[in-house]
Design a protein around this motif. Structure first.
Motif, PDB file in Angstrom:
ATOM      1  N   LEU A   1       0.834  -1.209   0.000  1.00  0.00           N
ATOM      2  CA  LEU A   1       0.000   0.000   0.000  1.00  0.00           C
ATOM      3  C   LEU A   1       0.866   1.256   0.000  1.00  0.00           C
ATOM      4  O   LEU A   1       0.550   2.243  -0.677  1.00  0.00           O
ATOM      5  CB  LEU A   1      -0.953  -0.008   1.194  1.00  0.00           C
ATOM      6  CG  LEU A   1      -2.055  -1.062   1.143  1.00  0.00           C
ATOM      7  CD1 LEU A   1      -2.800  -1.125   2.469  1.00  0.00           C
ATOM      8  CD2 LEU A   1      -3.015  -0.788  -0.006  1.00  0.00           C
ATOM      9  N   ALA A   2       1.967   1.229   0.728  1.00  0.00           N
ATOM     10  CA  ALA A   2       2.881   2.374   0.736  1.00  0.00           C
ATOM     11  C   ALA A   2       3.476   2.591  -0.655  1.00  0.00           C
ATOM     12  O   ALA A   2       3.615   3.741  -1.111  1.00  0.00           O
ATOM     13  CB  ALA A   2       3.993   2.157   1.757  1.00  0.00           C
ATOM     14  N   ALA A   3       3.790   1.498  -1.344  1.00  0.00           N
ATOM     15  CA  ALA A   3       4.327   1.610  -2.706  1.00  0.00           C
ATOM     16  C   ALA A   3       3.281   2.186  -3.658  1.00  0.00           C
ATOM     17  O   ALA A   3       3.603   2.992  -4.532  1.00  0.00           O
ATOM     18  CB  ALA A   3       4.804   0.245  -3.189  1.00  0.00           C
ATOM     19  N   VAL A   4       2.019   1.803  -3.478  1.00  0.00           N
ATOM     20  CA  VAL A   4       0.944   2.332  -4.331  1.00  0.00           C
ATOM     21  C   VAL A   4       0.770   3.824  -4.069  1.00  0.00           C
ATOM     22  O   VAL A   4       0.642   4.617  -4.997  1.00  0.00           O
ATOM     23  CB  VAL A   4      -0.382   1.571  -4.094  1.00  0.00           C
ATOM     24  CG1 VAL A   4      -1.544   2.256  -4.799  1.00  0.00           C
ATOM     25  CG2 VAL A   4      -0.258   0.126  -4.554  1.00  0.00           C
ATOM     26  N   ARG A   5       0.802   4.211  -2.797  1.00  0.00           N
ATOM     27  CA  ARG A   5       0.653   5.636  -2.457  1.00  0.00           C
ATOM     28  C   ARG A   5       1.785   6.478  -3.054  1.00  0.00           C
ATOM     29  O   ARG A   5       1.593   7.647  -3.348  1.00  0.00           O
ATOM     30  CB  ARG A   5       0.635   5.812  -0.936  1.00  0.00           C
ATOM     31  CG  ARG A   5      -0.641   5.366  -0.285  1.00  0.00           C
ATOM     32  CD  ARG A   5      -0.626   5.676   1.216  1.00  0.00           C
ATOM     33  NE  ARG A   5      -1.694   4.978   1.878  1.00  0.00           N
ATOM     34  CZ  ARG A   5      -1.544   3.846   2.583  1.00  0.00           C
ATOM     35  NH1 ARG A   5      -0.355   3.307   2.735  1.00  0.00           N
ATOM     36  NH2 ARG A   5      -2.589   3.269   3.148  1.00  0.00           N
ATOM     37  N   ALA A   6       2.959   5.868  -3.217  1.00  0.00           N
ATOM     38  CA  ALA A   6       4.126   6.595  -3.729  1.00  0.00           C
ATOM     39  C   ALA A   6       4.136   6.714  -5.249  1.00  0.00           C
ATOM     40  O   ALA A   6       4.940   7.468  -5.795  1.00  0.00           O
ATOM     41  CB  ALA A   6       5.402   5.894  -3.260  1.00  0.00           C
TER      42      ALA A   6
ATOM     43  N   VAL B   1      -4.326   6.984 -10.038  1.00  0.00           N
ATOM     44  CA  VAL B   1      -3.242   6.148 -10.559  1.00  0.00           C
ATOM     45  C   VAL B   1      -3.862   5.107 -11.480  1.00  0.00           C
ATOM     46  O   VAL B   1      -4.880   4.497 -11.149  1.00  0.00           O
ATOM     47  CB  VAL B   1      -2.465   5.462  -9.415  1.00  0.00           C
ATOM     48  CG1 VAL B   1      -1.391   4.529  -9.959  1.00  0.00           C
ATOM     49  CG2 VAL B   1      -1.834   6.509  -8.502  1.00  0.00           C
ATOM     50  N   ASN B   2      -3.242   4.893 -12.621  1.00  0.00           N
ATOM     51  CA  ASN B   2      -3.717   3.929 -13.604  1.00  0.00           C
ATOM     52  C   ASN B   2      -3.528   2.498 -13.090  1.00  0.00           C
ATOM     53  O   ASN B   2      -2.485   2.176 -12.525  1.00  0.00           O
ATOM     54  CB  ASN B   2      -2.946   4.141 -14.912  1.00  0.00           C
ATOM     55  CG  ASN B   2      -3.463   3.289 -16.032  1.00  0.00           C
ATOM     56  OD1 ASN B   2      -3.317   2.079 -16.005  1.00  0.00           O
ATOM     57  ND2 ASN B   2      -4.075   3.921 -17.014  1.00  0.00           N
ATOM     58  N   VAL B   3      -4.518   1.654 -13.301  1.00  0.00           N
ATOM     59  CA  VAL B   3      -4.463   0.251 -12.866  1.00  0.00           C
ATOM     60  C   VAL B   3      -3.250  -0.450 -13.467  1.00  0.00           C
ATOM     61  O   VAL B   3      -2.534  -1.184 -12.777  1.00  0.00           O
ATOM     62  CB  VAL B   3      -5.773  -0.499 -13.235  1.00  0.00           C
ATOM     63  CG1 VAL B   3      -5.649  -1.982 -12.941  1.00  0.00           C
ATOM     64  CG2 VAL B   3      -6.962   0.103 -12.506  1.00  0.00           C
ATOM     65  N   ASN B   4      -3.001  -0.238 -14.748  1.00  0.00           N
ATOM     66  CA  ASN B   4      -1.864  -0.902 -15.395  1.00  0.00           C
ATOM     67  C   ASN B   4      -0.529  -0.425 -14.840  1.00  0.00           C
ATOM     68  O   ASN B   4       0.436  -1.182 -14.825  1.00  0.00           O
ATOM     69  CB  ASN B   4      -1.913  -0.717 -16.910  1.00  0.00           C
ATOM     70  CG  ASN B   4      -2.999  -1.573 -17.526  1.00  0.00           C
ATOM     71  OD1 ASN B   4      -3.308  -2.650 -17.040  1.00  0.00           O
ATOM     72  ND2 ASN B   4      -3.590  -1.086 -18.601  1.00  0.00           N
TER      73      ASN B   4
ATOM     74  N   ALA C   1      -8.222   0.905  -4.726  1.00  0.00           N
ATOM     75  CA  ALA C   1      -9.463   1.248  -4.024  1.00  0.00           C
ATOM     76  C   ALA C   1      -9.190   1.482  -2.543  1.00  0.00           C
ATOM     77  O   ALA C   1      -9.736   2.414  -1.939  1.00  0.00           O
ATOM     78  CB  ALA C   1     -10.497   0.148  -4.217  1.00  0.00           C
ATOM     79  N   GLU C   2      -8.329   0.656  -1.979  1.00  0.00           N
ATOM     80  CA  GLU C   2      -8.046   0.761  -0.546  1.00  0.00           C
ATOM     81  C   GLU C   2      -7.358   2.074  -0.173  1.00  0.00           C
ATOM     82  O   GLU C   2      -7.603   2.620   0.897  1.00  0.00           O
ATOM     83  CB  GLU C   2      -7.178  -0.429  -0.110  1.00  0.00           C
ATOM     84  CG  GLU C   2      -7.160  -0.630   1.378  1.00  0.00           C
ATOM     85  CD  GLU C   2      -6.617  -1.977   1.786  1.00  0.00           C
ATOM     86  OE1 GLU C   2      -6.068  -2.066   2.895  1.00  0.00           O
ATOM     87  OE2 GLU C   2      -6.747  -2.945   1.012  1.00  0.00           O
ATOM     88  N   VAL C   3      -6.509   2.589  -1.077  1.00  0.00           N
ATOM     89  CA  VAL C   3      -5.820   3.852  -0.782  1.00  0.00           C
ATOM     90  C   VAL C   3      -6.534   5.058  -1.375  1.00  0.00           C
ATOM     91  O   VAL C   3      -6.063   6.188  -1.265  1.00  0.00           O
ATOM     92  CB  VAL C   3      -4.336   3.825  -1.239  1.00  0.00           C
ATOM     93  CG1 VAL C   3      -3.565   2.774  -0.498  1.00  0.00           C
ATOM     94  CG2 VAL C   3      -4.216   3.658  -2.726  1.00  0.00           C
ATOM     95  N   GLY C   4      -7.679   4.828  -2.035  1.00  0.00           N
ATOM     96  CA  GLY C   4      -8.468   5.932  -2.575  1.00  0.00           C
ATOM     97  C   GLY C   4      -7.930   6.521  -3.865  1.00  0.00           C
ATOM     98  O   GLY C   4      -8.220   7.665  -4.184  1.00  0.00           O
ATOM     99  N   LEU C   5      -7.162   5.746  -4.614  1.00  0.00           N
ATOM    100  CA  LEU C   5      -6.585   6.250  -5.862  1.00  0.00           C
ATOM    101  C   LEU C   5      -7.151   5.560  -7.097  1.00  0.00           C
ATOM    102  O   LEU C   5      -6.603   5.695  -8.184  1.00  0.00           O
ATOM    103  CB  LEU C   5      -5.056   6.094  -5.831  1.00  0.00           C
ATOM    104  CG  LEU C   5      -4.337   6.923  -4.780  1.00  0.00           C
ATOM    105  CD1 LEU C   5      -2.855   6.579  -4.742  1.00  0.00           C
ATOM    106  CD2 LEU C   5      -4.532   8.409  -5.062  1.00  0.00           C
TER     107      LEU C   5
END
Length: 112
Positions: free
Chosen positions: A61-66, A75-78, A96-100
Motif C-alpha cells: 500500500l505504501a508503494a501504491v501511495r508513492a 493512478v492507472n491500474v496498469n 481502491a483501498e488507498v483511494g486512488l
C-alpha cells in the motif's frame, strides 16, 4: 508414455501430483536437477509461501501511495500492475483501498 522416457511422479497429501518426465537417455545431472526441482516443489507445497518472500499489504500500500498520479489525481491500474508485478484484481483492490482508483475503473472492475 514412451518406453524411452523416465517418469517420476510424487503425490502429496492433498492429492496434488507433481510430475517430471525426462528422456530415457537423460544424464545423471538432468535426473538430479529434475529430482531437486520436485523436492523443492514438495517442500514449498508443505510449508506454504515464506512470509518474507512476498511483501505485506502495508508495504505494498505504501508503494501504491508513492506512485505518480495522472492529471486527474488517480493512478492507472496498469501502472500498479507493471510497477508491483501483481494481477489486475489485486491492483484494483489496492488502488481502491488507498483511494486512488479512478471512479470509471471502480465501476468497471468492482461491479461484480
Amino acid at each position: 508414455m514412451s518406453t524411452n522416457q523416465i517418469h517420476v511422479q510424487i503425490t502429496v497429501p492433498a492429492g496434488v501430483t507433481l510430475t517430471a518426465e525426462l528422456p530415457g537417455r537423460a544424464s545423471a545431472d538432468q535426473i538430479r536437477t529434475a529430482l531437486n526441482r520436485l523436492t523443492e516443489a514438495v517442500i514449498a507445497y508443505q510449508h506454504g509461501p515464506q512470509p518474507d518472500a512476498v511483501p505485506g499489504d502495508e508495504d505494498t500500500l505504501a508503494a501504491v501511495r508513492a506512485l505518480p498520479r495522472e492529471a486527474d489525481g488517480f493512478v492507472n491500474v496498469n501502472k500498479v500492475r507493471t510497477t508491483l508485478g501483481c494481477n489486475r484484481n489485486r491492483a484494483v483492490r489496492l488502488l481502491a483501498e488507498v483511494g486512488l482508483l479512478r471512479p470509471a475503473d471502480a465501476a468497471k472492475h468492482l461491479s461484480n
